[in-house]
Design an enzyme around this catalytic site. Structure first.
Site, PDB file in Angstrom:
ATOM      1  CG  ASP A  46      -1.947  -1.057   1.253  1.00 16.57           C
ATOM      2  OD1 ASP A  46      -2.141  -1.705   0.211  1.00 16.57           O
ATOM      3  OD2 ASP A  46      -2.570  -1.243   2.314  1.00 16.57           O
ATOM      4  CB  ALA A  74      -1.617  -9.786   3.089  1.00 15.51           C
ATOM      5  CD  GLU A 122      -8.121  -6.303  -2.415  1.00 16.43           C
ATOM      6  OE1 GLU A 122      -8.361  -5.091  -2.261  1.00 16.43           O
ATOM      7  OE2 GLU A 122      -7.192  -6.885  -1.826  1.00 16.43           O
ATOM      8  CG  ASN A 134     -19.310  -1.793   3.132  1.00 19.33           C
ATOM      9  OD1 ASN A 134     -20.213  -1.976   2.306  1.00 19.33           O
ATOM     10  ND2 ASN A 134     -18.162  -1.212   2.803  1.00 19.33           N
ATOM     11  N   GLY A 154     -19.517   0.476  10.623  1.00 18.86           N
ATOM     12  CA  GLY A 154     -18.699   1.537  11.199  1.00 18.86           C
ATOM     13  C   GLY A 154     -18.974   1.753  12.674  1.00 18.86           C
ATOM     14  N   GLY A 172     -21.310  -0.431  14.747  1.00 20.96           N
ATOM     15  CA  GLY A 172     -20.954  -1.806  15.078  1.00 20.96           C
ATOM     16  C   GLY A 172     -21.244  -2.760  13.936  1.00 20.96           C
ATOM     17  CG  ASP A 181      -9.015  -6.034   5.141  1.00 19.10           C
ATOM     18  OD1 ASP A 181     -10.049  -6.487   4.616  1.00 19.10           O
ATOM     19  OD2 ASP A 181      -8.203  -5.322   4.523  1.00 19.10           O
TER      20      ASP A 181
END
Length: 309
Positions: A11, A40, A138, A187, A226, A229, A257
């Site tokens: 990143d 990861a 991904e 989400n 978020g 919760g 993650d």
């Protein structure tokens, strides 16, 4: 054993006052590099809270380059079994992240080697020991489906974090993935999008979307929301809520993650879903207090100390 089948990235993060709009250029003082990739990240989160009590293995692909070597070494240093990571002919995946002054982020991912991940690279001896398989979006969806089917034949539970939701994914492929999923983690926006992808209009209500996904595919749908919760909906309509402790975030990158990795570990050690979700919410909140996807992921000792407090 927990096996994570997914992405490995480096990143590159720039902090800005406000995230650039289309056609706009914003300036940042510097760019920092952090280890990332949803796969990861989730493996590191699980391994840190495990503290060696339950083995965590990573299956993915990296390039034959400096980023790839550094990512593999970082996973090993965090206690993750890296025997399932192979070298691909593509460069190591890279994510470009901007973080604004409120801690919100925008992310562009150059997939690279992550698109070369194959089910066949997962060592059979690892999958035979796997009790929890963790997947994300991904790497190629077809490979996710194949390894999930294989894991189900071995009586493993499958956690699918449907993020990021792929543009243009076929309804049939998404349905096939849901059919071999035990726990779907999304989400609020992803819940609505996944429901729409299989032809269910939830009217913009993520709990309605979660309920319909859970009922249609006989799974448990967990929605991370978020500061509100996380909410879980079972196939029979039963709902569970886990609260998130209030924090002032520095960087929300990797919070989702962290939730998935800590949830997977909690279930692997035999915790009830409510307890595993609560611990995952607390861990995710802690991860927001440090810049970088993995830097703030709590160790077992830190999580236990926070729970005790």
């Amino acid at each position: 054993m927990i096996t994570v089948f997914g992405s490995i990235n480096m990143d590159l993060v720039a902090r800005v006052l406000a995230i650039a709009k289309p056609g706009e250029t914003v300036l940042s003082r510097r760019a920092d590099s952090f280890f990332g990739g949803k796969g990861a990240n989730q493996a590191v989160a699980a391994a840190r809270v495990s503290g060696g009590r339950i083995a965590v293995a990573m299956a993915g692909a990296i390039g034959d380059d400096a980023f790839g070597k550094a990512c593999r070494d970082n996973l090993a240093a965090n206690g993750v079994d890296v025997d399932g990571i192979r070298i691909a002919d593509e460069p190591t995946g890279c994510a470009f992240i901007t973080v604004d002054e409120r801690g919100e982020n925008a992310i562009t991912v150059a997939s690279g080697a992550n698109m070369a991940v194959h089910t066949a690279q997962v060592p059979g001896e690892i999958l035979a020991k796997t009790s929890i398989l963790v997947l994300q979006m991904e790497v190629p969806l077809a490979e996710n489906i194949a390894v999930a089917r294989w894991a189900k034949q071995m009586s493993a539970r499958v956690i699918w974090n449907a993020a990021p939701v792929p543009a243009g994914a076929e309804k049939g492929a998404v349905a096939d993935m849901l059919a071999v999923t035990d726990l779907l983690v999304v989400n609020e926006h992803e819940a609505i999008t996944v429901a729409a992808m299989i032809g269910d209009n939830a009217g913009g209500d993520y709990l309605v979307a979660a309920s319909r996904l859970a009922h249609t595919y006989s799974l448990t749908c967990i929605v991370t929301a978020g500061a509100k919760g996380a909410f879980a909906v079972d196939a029979d309509g039963t709902q569970i809520h886990a609260a998130a402790p209030p924090v002032t975030p520095v960087d929300t990158t990797g919070a989702g993650d962290t939730f998935v990795g800590v949830l997977a570990y909690g279930l692997a050690e035999g915790r009830e879903l409510q307890d595993a979700m609560q611990r995952a919410c607390i861990a995710a909140s802690l991860s927001c207090l440090t810049a970088g996807a993995q830097a703030g992921m709590p160790s077992r000792d830190r999580l236990e100390a926070t729970l005790s407090a």
